[in-house]
Write a protein that holds these residues in place. Structure first.
Motif, PDB file in Angstrom:
ATOM      1  N   UNK A  38      -1.958  13.856   6.009  1.00 35.90           N
ATOM      2  CA  UNK A  38      -2.323  14.840   7.035  1.00 35.90           C
ATOM      3  C   UNK A  38      -1.146  15.155   7.952  1.00 35.90           C
ATOM      4  N   UNK A  39      -1.187  16.332   8.562  1.00 36.18           N
ATOM      5  CA  UNK A  39      -0.149  16.709   9.520  1.00 36.18           C
ATOM      6  C   UNK A  39      -0.804  17.550  10.623  1.00 36.18           C
ATOM      7  N   UNK A  40      -0.117  17.684  11.733  1.00 33.72           N
ATOM      8  CA  UNK A  40      -0.699  18.360  12.903  1.00 33.72           C
ATOM      9  C   UNK A  40      -0.977  19.829  12.663  1.00 33.72           C
ATOM     10  N   UNK A  41      -0.181  20.515  11.837  1.00 27.99           N
ATOM     11  CA  UNK A  41      -0.448  21.927  11.561  1.00 27.99           C
ATOM     12  C   UNK A  41      -1.812  22.110  10.910  1.00 27.99           C
ATOM     13  N   UNK A  42      -2.251  21.120  10.164  1.00 31.82           N
ATOM     14  CA  UNK A  42      -3.566  21.179   9.540  1.00 31.82           C
ATOM     15  C   UNK A  42      -4.703  21.122  10.532  1.00 31.82           C
ATOM     16  N   UNK A  43      -4.390  20.788  11.782  1.00 33.93           N
ATOM     17  CA  UNK A  43      -5.419  20.704  12.823  1.00 33.93           C
ATOM     18  C   UNK A  43      -5.618  22.044  13.536  1.00 33.93           C
ATOM     19  N   UNK A  44      -4.854  23.084  13.167  1.00 38.91           N
ATOM     20  CA  UNK A  44      -4.976  24.384  13.833  1.00 38.91           C
ATOM     21  C   UNK A  44      -6.404  24.910  13.896  1.00 38.91           C
ATOM     22  N   UNK A  45      -7.197  24.808  12.817  1.00 42.15           N
ATOM     23  CA  UNK A  45      -8.559  25.341  12.890  1.00 42.15           C
ATOM     24  C   UNK A  45      -9.515  24.467  13.711  1.00 42.15           C
ATOM     25  N   UNK A  46      -9.048  23.287  14.130  1.00 39.52           N
ATOM     26  CA  UNK A  46      -9.913  22.366  14.869  1.00 39.52           C
ATOM     27  C   UNK A  46     -10.227  22.953  16.243  1.00 39.52           C
ATOM     28  N   UNK A  47     -11.471  22.909  16.622  1.00 39.65           N
ATOM     29  CA  UNK A  47     -11.837  23.457  17.929  1.00 39.65           C
ATOM     30  C   UNK A  47     -12.944  22.660  18.588  1.00 39.65           C
ATOM     31  N   UNK A  48     -12.999  22.765  19.891  1.00 37.46           N
ATOM     32  CA  UNK A  48     -14.058  22.147  20.686  1.00 37.46           C
ATOM     33  C   UNK A  48     -14.759  23.220  21.497  1.00 37.46           C
ATOM     34  N   UNK A  49     -16.065  23.130  21.571  1.00 38.58           N
ATOM     35  CA  UNK A  49     -16.837  24.013  22.450  1.00 38.58           C
ATOM     36  C   UNK A  49     -16.607  23.551  23.890  1.00 38.58           C
ATOM     37  N   UNK A  50     -16.824  24.423  24.876  1.00 37.11           N
ATOM     38  CA  UNK A  50     -16.620  24.014  26.275  1.00 37.11           C
ATOM     39  C   UNK A  50     -17.453  22.797  26.679  1.00 37.11           C
ATOM     40  N   UNK A  51     -18.574  22.570  26.005  1.00 36.87           N
ATOM     41  CA  UNK A  51     -19.441  21.433  26.353  1.00 36.87           C
ATOM     42  C   UNK A  51     -19.056  20.150  25.623  1.00 36.87           C
TER      43      UNK A  51
END
Length: 177
Positions: A38-51
């Motif tokens: 794994x690498x950090x660029x692969x985390x681009x689609x990772x997201x968190x909702x405001x909650x």
């Protein structure tokens, strides 16, 4: 060796790096699990909702490469070109002896692939059978980012568990093991 910035009883601790350039020149590089590192660029689609908040639990396995014993058949290929002095050889040994690696050596062309594969297999086997959907939640370079509130990744001797929680409960986990 490479100094680790640690001491044991006032003596500096070193990480042993075995220079295996001659062997590396004649070995094929096993792809093993390198394509999945794994690498950090692969985390681009990772997201968190405001909650939501993210809890990351990590483990760095100390001396991981040196916990992996090699098959005895590998010993002749991982010997060093330094003969052991006769006064240090076992009683009854009357022929030249050489030091050899008996664990996965840092500096060997296939160590990264083997270590990555072994660590991933250990993680996958760590849960009881009904909960082994781990493969679908693994963060890998060669796969899409999993759509799960609980994901994991292995990078050689490091293991990370990433869990999404409602923000209001994250403070309960702070400072806990």
């Amino acid at each position: 060796g490479v100094e680790k910035g640690e001491e044991c009883d006032g003596v500096p601790t070193y990480r042993l790096i075995m220079n295996l350039v001659p062997l590396n020149e004649i070995c094929l590089n096993l792809a093993a699990d390198i394509a999945g590192l794994p690498h950090w660029l692969g985390m681009n689609p990772f997201g968190l909702e405001p909650s939501e908040g993210l809890l990351i639990s990590s483990e760095d396995v100390r001396c991981f490469f040196y916990t992996l014993a090699l098959p005895p058949i590998w010993k002749p290929f991982l010997a060093f070109n330094w003969e052991v002095p006769m006064d240090l050889q076992l009683d009854g040994c009357n022929e030249p002896s050489y030091l050899t690696a008996v664990v996965l050596p840092m500096g060997f062309i296939n160590s990264v692939g083997v270590a990555q594969h072994v660590h991933r297999v250990l993680v996958k086997r760590s849960l009881p059978q009904p909960e082994r959907d781990l493969a679908s939640r693994e963060i890998r370079k060669d796969a899409p980012l999993p759509e799960s509130n609980s994901t994991w990744r292995v990078y050689l001797d490091n293991y990370d568990l990433l869990e999404k929680f409602p923000k209001e409960v994250l403070s309960e986990f702070q400072g806990t093991v």
